[in-house]
Write an enzyme that holds these catalytic residues in place. Structure first.
Site, PDB file in Angstrom:
ATOM      1  N   ARG A   1      -9.041  -9.391  28.350  1.00  0.00           N
ATOM      2  CA  ARG A   1      -9.842 -10.506  27.842  1.00  0.00           C
ATOM      3  C   ARG A   1      -9.098 -11.213  26.695  1.00  0.00           C
ATOM      4  O   ARG A   1      -7.879 -11.116  26.612  1.00  0.00           O
ATOM      5  CB  ARG A   1     -11.222  -9.982  27.424  1.00  0.00           C
ATOM      6  CG  ARG A   1     -11.971  -9.310  28.587  1.00  0.00           C
ATOM      7  CD  ARG A   1     -13.358  -8.865  28.203  1.00  0.00           C
ATOM      8  NE  ARG A   1     -14.209 -10.007  27.871  1.00  0.00           N
ATOM      9  CZ  ARG A   1     -15.396  -9.901  27.281  1.00  0.00           C
ATOM     10  NH1 ARG A   1     -15.866  -8.695  26.957  1.00  0.00           N
ATOM     11  NH2 ARG A   1     -16.105 -10.971  27.003  1.00  0.00           N
TER      12      ARG A   1
ATOM     13  N   ASN B   1     -20.123   2.680  21.859  1.00  0.00           N
ATOM     14  CA  ASN B   1     -19.743   1.319  22.234  1.00  0.00           C
ATOM     15  C   ASN B   1     -20.005   0.454  21.007  1.00  0.00           C
ATOM     16  O   ASN B   1     -21.154   0.055  20.763  1.00  0.00           O
ATOM     17  CB  ASN B   1     -20.535   0.805  23.442  1.00  0.00           C
ATOM     18  CG  ASN B   1     -20.042  -0.587  23.850  1.00  0.00           C
ATOM     19  OD1 ASN B   1     -19.309  -1.236  23.114  1.00  0.00           O
ATOM     20  ND2 ASN B   1     -20.449  -1.043  25.024  1.00  0.00           N
TER      21      ASN B   1
ATOM     22  N   GLU C   1     -14.685   6.310  22.222  1.00  0.00           N
ATOM     23  CA  GLU C   1     -14.996   4.873  22.222  1.00  0.00           C
ATOM     24  C   GLU C   1     -15.127   4.409  23.668  1.00  0.00           C
ATOM     25  O   GLU C   1     -14.376   4.857  24.549  1.00  0.00           O
ATOM     26  CB  GLU C   1     -13.867   4.096  21.535  1.00  0.00           C
ATOM     27  CG  GLU C   1     -14.112   2.593  21.514  1.00  0.00           C
ATOM     28  CD  GLU C   1     -12.966   1.805  20.888  1.00  0.00           C
ATOM     29  OE1 GLU C   1     -11.922   2.403  20.537  1.00  0.00           O
ATOM     30  OE2 GLU C   1     -13.123   0.577  20.766  1.00  0.00           O
TER      31      GLU C   1
ATOM     32  N   TYR D   1     -20.518  -8.052  32.229  1.00  0.00           N
ATOM     33  CA  TYR D   1     -21.053  -6.775  31.752  1.00  0.00           C
ATOM     34  C   TYR D   1     -21.882  -6.012  32.790  1.00  0.00           C
ATOM     35  O   TYR D   1     -22.339  -4.903  32.521  1.00  0.00           O
ATOM     36  CB  TYR D   1     -21.891  -7.005  30.490  1.00  0.00           C
ATOM     37  CG  TYR D   1     -21.083  -7.580  29.350  1.00  0.00           C
ATOM     38  CD1 TYR D   1     -19.997  -6.886  28.830  1.00  0.00           C
ATOM     39  CD2 TYR D   1     -21.383  -8.824  28.816  1.00  0.00           C
ATOM     40  CE1 TYR D   1     -19.239  -7.406  27.794  1.00  0.00           C
ATOM     41  CE2 TYR D   1     -20.631  -9.360  27.765  1.00  0.00           C
ATOM     42  CZ  TYR D   1     -19.565  -8.647  27.269  1.00  0.00           C
ATOM     43  OH  TYR D   1     -18.825  -9.159  26.253  1.00  0.00           O
TER      44      TYR D   1
ATOM     45  N   PRO E   1     -23.661  -4.427  18.408  1.00  0.00           N
ATOM     46  CA  PRO E   1     -24.351  -5.712  18.506  1.00  0.00           C
ATOM     47  C   PRO E   1     -24.333  -6.329  19.894  1.00  0.00           C
ATOM     48  O   PRO E   1     -23.333  -6.279  20.604  1.00  0.00           O
ATOM     49  CB  PRO E   1     -23.606  -6.593  17.504  1.00  0.00           C
ATOM     50  CG  PRO E   1     -22.288  -5.939  17.308  1.00  0.00           C
ATOM     51  CD  PRO E   1     -22.538  -4.467  17.474  1.00  0.00           C
ATOM     52  N   ASN E   2     -25.464  -6.918  20.217  1.00  0.00           N
ATOM     53  CA  ASN E   2     -25.704  -7.718  21.427  1.00  0.00           C
ATOM     54  C   ASN E   2     -25.846  -6.893  22.698  1.00  0.00           C
ATOM     55  O   ASN E   2     -26.166  -7.446  23.752  1.00  0.00           O
ATOM     56  CB  ASN E   2     -24.615  -8.799  21.603  1.00  0.00           C
ATOM     57  CG  ASN E   2     -24.608  -9.763  20.453  1.00  0.00           C
ATOM     58  OD1 ASN E   2     -25.657 -10.312  20.116  1.00  0.00           O
ATOM     59  ND2 ASN E   2     -23.465  -9.945  19.805  1.00  0.00           N
TER      60      ASN E   2
ATOM     61  N   ALA F   1     -18.605  -5.869  19.405  1.00  0.00           N
ATOM     62  CA  ALA F   1     -17.577  -6.657  18.726  1.00  0.00           C
ATOM     63  C   ALA F   1     -17.131  -6.040  17.400  1.00  0.00           C
ATOM     64  O   ALA F   1     -16.015  -6.308  16.934  1.00  0.00           O
ATOM     65  CB  ALA F   1     -18.082  -8.083  18.514  1.00  0.00           C
TER      66      ALA F   1
ATOM     67  N   ARG G   1     -28.008 -11.514  30.573  1.00  0.00           N
ATOM     68  CA  ARG G   1     -27.045 -12.613  30.657  1.00  0.00           C
ATOM     69  C   ARG G   1     -25.671 -12.052  30.973  1.00  0.00           C
ATOM     70  O   ARG G   1     -25.408 -10.872  30.762  1.00  0.00           O
ATOM     71  CB  ARG G   1     -26.962 -13.369  29.315  1.00  0.00           C
ATOM     72  CG  ARG G   1     -28.238 -14.073  28.990  1.00  0.00           C
ATOM     73  CD  ARG G   1     -28.031 -15.268  28.096  1.00  0.00           C
ATOM     74  NE  ARG G   1     -29.341 -15.709  27.624  1.00  0.00           N
ATOM     75  CZ  ARG G   1     -29.792 -15.558  26.380  1.00  0.00           C
ATOM     76  NH1 ARG G   1     -29.021 -15.029  25.459  1.00  0.00           N
ATOM     77  NH2 ARG G   1     -30.979 -15.964  26.051  1.00  0.00           N
TER      78      ARG G   1
ATOM     79  N   HIS H   1     -16.135   0.805  26.255  1.00  0.00           N
ATOM     80  CA  HIS H   1     -16.529  -0.596  26.456  1.00  0.00           C
ATOM     81  C   HIS H   1     -16.811  -0.797  27.937  1.00  0.00           C
ATOM     82  O   HIS H   1     -16.106  -0.254  28.802  1.00  0.00           O
ATOM     83  CB  HIS H   1     -15.413  -1.553  26.019  1.00  0.00           C
ATOM     84  CG  HIS H   1     -15.117  -1.474  24.561  1.00  0.00           C
ATOM     85  ND1 HIS H   1     -15.817  -2.189  23.614  1.00  0.00           N
ATOM     86  CD2 HIS H   1     -14.195  -0.750  23.874  1.00  0.00           C
ATOM     87  CE1 HIS H   1     -15.340  -1.913  22.406  1.00  0.00           C
ATOM     88  NE2 HIS H   1     -14.357  -1.028  22.535  1.00  0.00           N
TER      89      HIS H   1
HETATM   90  O1  CA2 Z   1     -17.288  -4.537  26.939  1.00  0.00           O
HETATM   91  C1  CA2 Z   1     -17.982  -4.084  26.024  1.00  0.00           C
HETATM   92  O2  CA2 Z   1     -18.723  -3.102  26.142  1.00  0.00           O
HETATM   93  C2  CA2 Z   1     -18.002  -4.804  24.672  1.00  0.00           C
HETATM   94  O3  CA2 Z   1     -18.127  -3.831  23.649  1.00  0.00           O
HETATM   95  C3  CA2 Z   1     -19.200  -5.728  24.701  1.00  0.00           C
HETATM   96  C4  CA2 Z   1     -19.305  -6.633  23.478  1.00  0.00           C
HETATM   97  C5  CA2 Z   1     -17.992  -7.360  23.240  1.00  0.00           C
HETATM   98  O4  CA2 Z   1     -18.069  -8.095  22.028  1.00  0.00           O
HETATM   99  C6  CA2 Z   1     -16.804  -6.411  23.172  1.00  0.00           C
HETATM  100  O5  CA2 Z   1     -15.616  -7.165  23.019  1.00  0.00           O
HETATM  101  C7  CA2 Z   1     -16.711  -5.582  24.431  1.00  0.00           C
HETATM  102  C8  CA2 Z   1     -20.427  -7.653  23.695  1.00  0.00           C
HETATM  103  C9  CA2 Z   1     -21.793  -7.012  23.811  1.00  0.00           C
HETATM  104  C10 CA2 Z   1     -22.630  -7.590  24.911  1.00  0.00           C
HETATM  105  O6  CA2 Z   1     -22.850  -8.952  24.727  1.00  0.00           O
HETATM  106  C11 CA2 Z   1     -23.634  -9.620  25.627  1.00  0.00           C
HETATM  107  C12 CA2 Z   1     -23.648 -10.988  25.500  1.00  0.00           C
HETATM  108  C13 CA2 Z   1     -24.391 -11.740  26.366  1.00  0.00           C
HETATM  109  C14 CA2 Z   1     -25.147 -11.124  27.362  1.00  0.00           C
HETATM  110  C15 CA2 Z   1     -25.126  -9.735  27.483  1.00  0.00           C
HETATM  111  C16 CA2 Z   1     -24.379  -8.991  26.610  1.00  0.00           C
END
Ligand code: CA2
Length: 146
Positions: A108, A75, A99, A24, A11-12, A78, A19, A101
């Protein structure tokens, strides 16, 4: 035919590059896919690169990969911190999962320090931005070569 690996994104991750570049990085998921494609070609692998915002879809794709792929780079976003379903799915399939990230989840919030995937993964890469995908793929190809 080249052996296939799945690169699955949770997700996301579709928002990458749009953003929070400070956490990231500035690359989009399309940019990352192109980099993975380049590496896969040099290593003699085919990739199937996907992203979903839905936990059950990730579970379905893990099962599909269990039949269609020699390995998986995941990946989980969350869901990696919360999903027993992902852990069960990985236990149920016979192919190695690396896995990964983008961010260093251990540097974090405390809730990101836990991974439900790590205990059933071959290993985990985190903290190297888009390069985490390259490092995870290299590790996966090394496993699958042998
Ligand atoms: O660091 C990573 O790759 C994560 O898997 C990214 C996830 C986060 O919940 C994990 O803890 C670590 C979040 C996905 C990306 O979310 C975004 C939010 C806003 C803007 C761009 C990406």
């Amino acid at each position: 035919m080249a052996p296939k690996v799945f690169i699955l994104n949770g997700p996301n991750l579709n928002a990458l590059g749009k953003r929070e570049p400070g956490i990231y990085g500035g690359k989009t998921l399309k940019d990352i896919e192109a980099d993975c494609q380049t590496l896969a070609e040099t290593r003699g692998y085919e990739i199937d690169f996907r992203q979903t915002n839905h936990e059950g879809v990730l579970v379905d794709w893990l099962h599909e990969a269990g039949d269609a792929a020699v390995g998986i780079a995941l990946n989980p976003g969350a869901y990696g911190h919360t999903s027993i379903a992902l852990q069960d799915a990985i236990r149920a399939i016979g192919v190695p999962v690396v896995e990964l990230h983008l961010s260093n989840i251990h540097a974090r919030e405390a809730f990101r320090h836990v991974s439900m995937v790590a205990p059933v993964a071959a290993g985990m890469i985190c903290g190297f931005g888009a390069n985490s995908y390259q490092l995870a793929l290299r590790a996966l190809f090394d496993i699958c070569d042998n």
